[in-house]
Design an enzyme around this catalytic site. Structure first.
Site, PDB file in Angstrom:
ATOM      1  N   SER A   1      16.065  21.121 -16.484  1.00 31.02           N
ATOM      2  CA  SER A   1      15.037  21.803 -16.706  1.00 31.02           C
ATOM      3  C   SER A   1      15.234  23.042 -17.758  1.00 31.02           C
ATOM      4  O   SER A   1      16.344  23.397 -17.509  1.00 31.02           O
ATOM      5  CB  SER A   1      14.603  21.756 -15.203  1.00 31.02           C
ATOM      6  OG  SER A   1      13.395  23.786 -15.977  1.00 31.02           O
TER       7      SER A   1
ATOM      8  N   GLU B   1      10.778   8.249 -16.537  1.00 31.18           N
ATOM      9  CA  GLU B   1       9.339   8.258 -16.723  1.00 31.18           C
ATOM     10  C   GLU B   1       8.879   8.086 -18.109  1.00 31.18           C
ATOM     11  O   GLU B   1       7.233   7.811 -18.679  1.00 31.18           O
ATOM     12  CB  GLU B   1       9.072   9.649 -16.802  1.00 31.18           C
ATOM     13  CG  GLU B   1       9.769  10.261 -14.772  1.00 31.18           C
ATOM     14  CD  GLU B   1       9.504  11.624 -15.183  1.00 31.18           C
ATOM     15  OE1 GLU B   1       9.224  12.483 -15.303  1.00 31.18           O
ATOM     16  OE2 GLU B   1      10.857  12.168 -14.789  1.00 31.18           O
TER      17      GLU B   1
ATOM     18  N   LYS C   1      17.383  22.069 -11.651  1.00 30.97           N
ATOM     19  CA  LYS C   1      16.750  20.758 -11.847  1.00 30.97           C
ATOM     20  C   LYS C   1      17.400  19.028 -12.820  1.00 30.97           C
ATOM     21  O   LYS C   1      18.374  19.905 -13.433  1.00 30.97           O
ATOM     22  CB  LYS C   1      15.573  20.618 -12.700  1.00 30.97           C
ATOM     23  CG  LYS C   1      14.163  21.314 -12.238  1.00 30.97           C
ATOM     24  CD  LYS C   1      13.502  20.884 -11.010  1.00 30.97           C
ATOM     25  CE  LYS C   1      12.663  19.130 -11.383  1.00 30.97           C
ATOM     26  NZ  LYS C   1      11.387  19.655 -11.834  1.00 30.97           N
TER      27      LYS C   1
ATOM     28  N   HIS D   1       0.614  -0.941   0.256  1.00 33.22           N
ATOM     29  CA  HIS D   1       0.042  -0.083  -0.263  1.00 33.22           C
ATOM     30  C   HIS D   1       1.148   1.212   0.212  1.00 33.22           C
ATOM     31  O   HIS D   1       0.893   2.152   0.844  1.00 33.22           O
ATOM     32  CB  HIS D   1      -0.739   0.173   0.963  1.00 33.22           C
ATOM     33  CG  HIS D   1      -2.064  -0.955   1.349  1.00 33.22           C
ATOM     34  ND1 HIS D   1      -3.169  -0.985   0.895  1.00 33.22           N
ATOM     35  CD2 HIS D   1      -1.627  -2.544   1.601  1.00 33.22           C
ATOM     36  CE1 HIS D   1      -3.676  -2.774   1.840  1.00 33.22           C
ATOM     37  NE2 HIS D   1      -2.720  -2.874   1.652  1.00 33.22           N
TER      38      HIS D   1
END
Ligand SMILES: N/C(=N\CCC[C@H](N)C(=O)O)N[C@@H](CC(=O)O)C(=O)O
Length: 516
Positions: A333, A346, A339, A212
């Site tokens: 970024s 992803e 970043k 969970h």
């Protein structure tokens, strides 16, 4: 349009640059003469005759037709812009077919040799990027056959004896899928090797195990990484199962009914390294269940990769801070200078969507089709090519990511005291003392509640605290508390206990041929 040579391991683009698409010779003339859109469209696929009149090339199937198709229909029905990728398999099938026709006395050996030589030359032209793919010739089969007729004349007109595009396309497709599966299997193994090598670097590192997405029990990092390896092994198994069913030969089923000519389907099947010819000619040209099965196997593998992507993206976040990807597998970024994003993983997660979508496309494509061949089936190719291209890329990037990440042992270790990861081991301790599990669950629950109220760990409870919860606790309880102790207590087969994990790591190294 011209094809370049490529392999699936470095997938070729599914379509070649528009600028390379060529149309018959009159097109450039027509474009200059009549620049408006409808007129330009009218010039597509037309040929200039000597008196300047435009004349459509007669289609190979054109005998009964008095008029050519409209440009819109031509553009809508062509598949050469993507099925050119089947050229190698189409030529392979044609060669086997020509050899069989000669062996059966349906064409002479002289004609066979001319056909084989012509096909070799065409294959070389394609590989050298010198072959002119023509949209007015519809698909890969007609492009190659028409080019062969142009090249060698009459003998080439005999090649389509006892053959239809219906058995031709599905033969090409089965050959293509067989190779594609083999290439995916190689990539799966490469990723498994990367994971096992990664696991070997962190044999003793304990990480929180989650259910969970809440802290559950402590596990060894190699145990987690080997869980991915096991899943990939089943992905490979599904592809191998699928390959078995892919590997039957439809060639010779012709349009749908077979042929009255004395062909030898066992010879073509054998020459193309198929297990056997397909038994029913209607089935052979009708079904794309092998494509569906392949896409389904790819989809399950893609979902596995997506889950790994999700886990690693999460672990790379500041909040977890459990792993750091190297610069080689990170991107930045355009606005936020600080970043460092784990984009490859992803995109692995993202591309799984298209792999599943490709399966859905072909499922829905097939659902309303009567036997036998229907032109709808032309629409199976783009999703199939897309799925394979995506999965190959995903596996490659997963493998590179695994080779370029480090786990932050200190950060992970400092996080381990949180979450009472040793609570279940404590319950097992009580079971060993003869307490029924439901009762021990209740007792440990009360211990945890005590810790919550005292803001401490289970290891930090004094003996008198424990005795106050239940008198069964003795001094040996401390050998069960803390994540190291807890991990060491796992002994069941397949558990996260270090003996089990070390043995499994060793087995995988052996199985994957990784040297000590
Ligand atoms: N048009 C046709 N098959 C085309 C198969 C190739 C097509 N580009 C595909 O990808 O499915 N079927 C004809 C037979 C033929 O053209 O050989 C029919 O059944 O009437």
């Amino acid at each position: 349009m011209a094809a370049t040579s490529h392999s699936l391991l470095s997938p070729a683009p599914t379509s070649l640059p528009r600028a390379r698409i060529t149309f018959p010779v009159a097109r450039a003339v027509a474009l200059r003469r009549r620049p408006s859109f409808p007129a330009v469209a009218a010039a597509v696929s037309s040929m200039a005759s000597s008196d300047g009149e435009e004349k459509k090339e007669t289609k190979l199937w054109g005998g009964r037709f008095e008029e050519g198709v409209t440009d819109a229909v031509e553009r809508f029905t062509e598949s050469i812009s993507y099925d050119w990728q089947l050229y190698k398999y189409d030529i392979m099938g044609s060669k086997a077919h020509a050899s069989m026709l000669a062996a059966q006395g349906l064409i002479t050996t002289g004609d066979r040799d001319i056909i084989l030589e012509g096909l070799d030359q065409i294959e070389k032209q394609i590989q050298d990027g010198k072959f002119e793919w023509r949209k007015d010739r519809e698909d890969v089969h007609m492009n190659i056959e028409a080019a062969l007729i142009e090249k060698v004349g009459e003998p080439a007109k005999k090649l389509h004896t006892a053959r239809s595009r219906n058995d031709q396309i599905v033969t090409d497709l089965r050959l293509w899928c067989r190779d594609a599966i083999d290439k995916i299997l190689i990539r799966i193994k490469q990723f498994q090797v990367s994971l096992v090598l990664l696991a070997s670097k962190y044999v003793d590192l304990i990480v929180p195990g989650y259910t969970h997405l809440q802290r559950a029990q402590p596990v060894l990092l190699p145990h987690l990484l080997l869980s991915y390896v096991e899943q990939l092994e089943r992905d490979a198994g599904r592809l191998l199962d699928c390959r078995e069913r892919v590997n039957f030969c439809p060639l010779g089923a012709c349009a749908l009914a077979g042929t009255g000519l004395p062909i030898d389907r066992f010879k073509t099947a054998k020459d193309l390294k198929f297990t056997a010819p397909m038994k029913n000619s209607i089935d052979a040209v009708s079904d794309r269940d092998f494509v569906l099965e392949f896409l389904a196997a790819n989809s399950i593998a893609a979902i596995h990769l997506s889950r790994i992507g999700e886990e690693w993206v999460l672990w790379a976040s500041e909040e977890f801070g459990f792993l750091t990807p190297s610069d080689k597998v990170s991107t930045g970024s355009s606005i936020m200078p600080q970043k460092k994003n784990p984009d490859p993983m992803e995109l692995v997660r993202g591309k799984s969507a298209r792999v599943v979508g490709d399966l859905m496309t072909v499922l829905v494509l097939c659902k309303g089709l009567p036997q036998a061949y229907n032109r709808d089936l032309q629409e199976d190719k783009e999703p199939l090519f897309d799925s394979v291209k995506a999965i190959l890329g995903m596996l490659e990037v997963c493998s590179e990511f695994a080779q370029n990440i480090s786990f932050n042992s200190k950060r992970i270790q400092s996080s381990l005291p949180a979450g009472y990861l040793d609570a279940t081991t404590l319950a097992d301790y009580l079971v060993k003392k003869g307490v029924p599990f439901r009762t021990s669950h209740e007792i440990v629950g009360r211990c945890v509640a005590l810790c919550v109220s005292k803001n401490c760990q289970l290891t930090e409870l004094e003996m008198h605290d424990l005795k106050a919860v239940h008198p069964v606790f003795e001094a040996d309880v401390y050998a069960y508390l803390g994540v190291e102790n807890a991990v060491n207590k796992f002994i069941s087969y397949g558990s996260t206990g270090s003996e089990q994990v070390k043995k499994q790591l060793e087995d995988w190294r052996l199985q994957l041929g990784i040297n000590p």
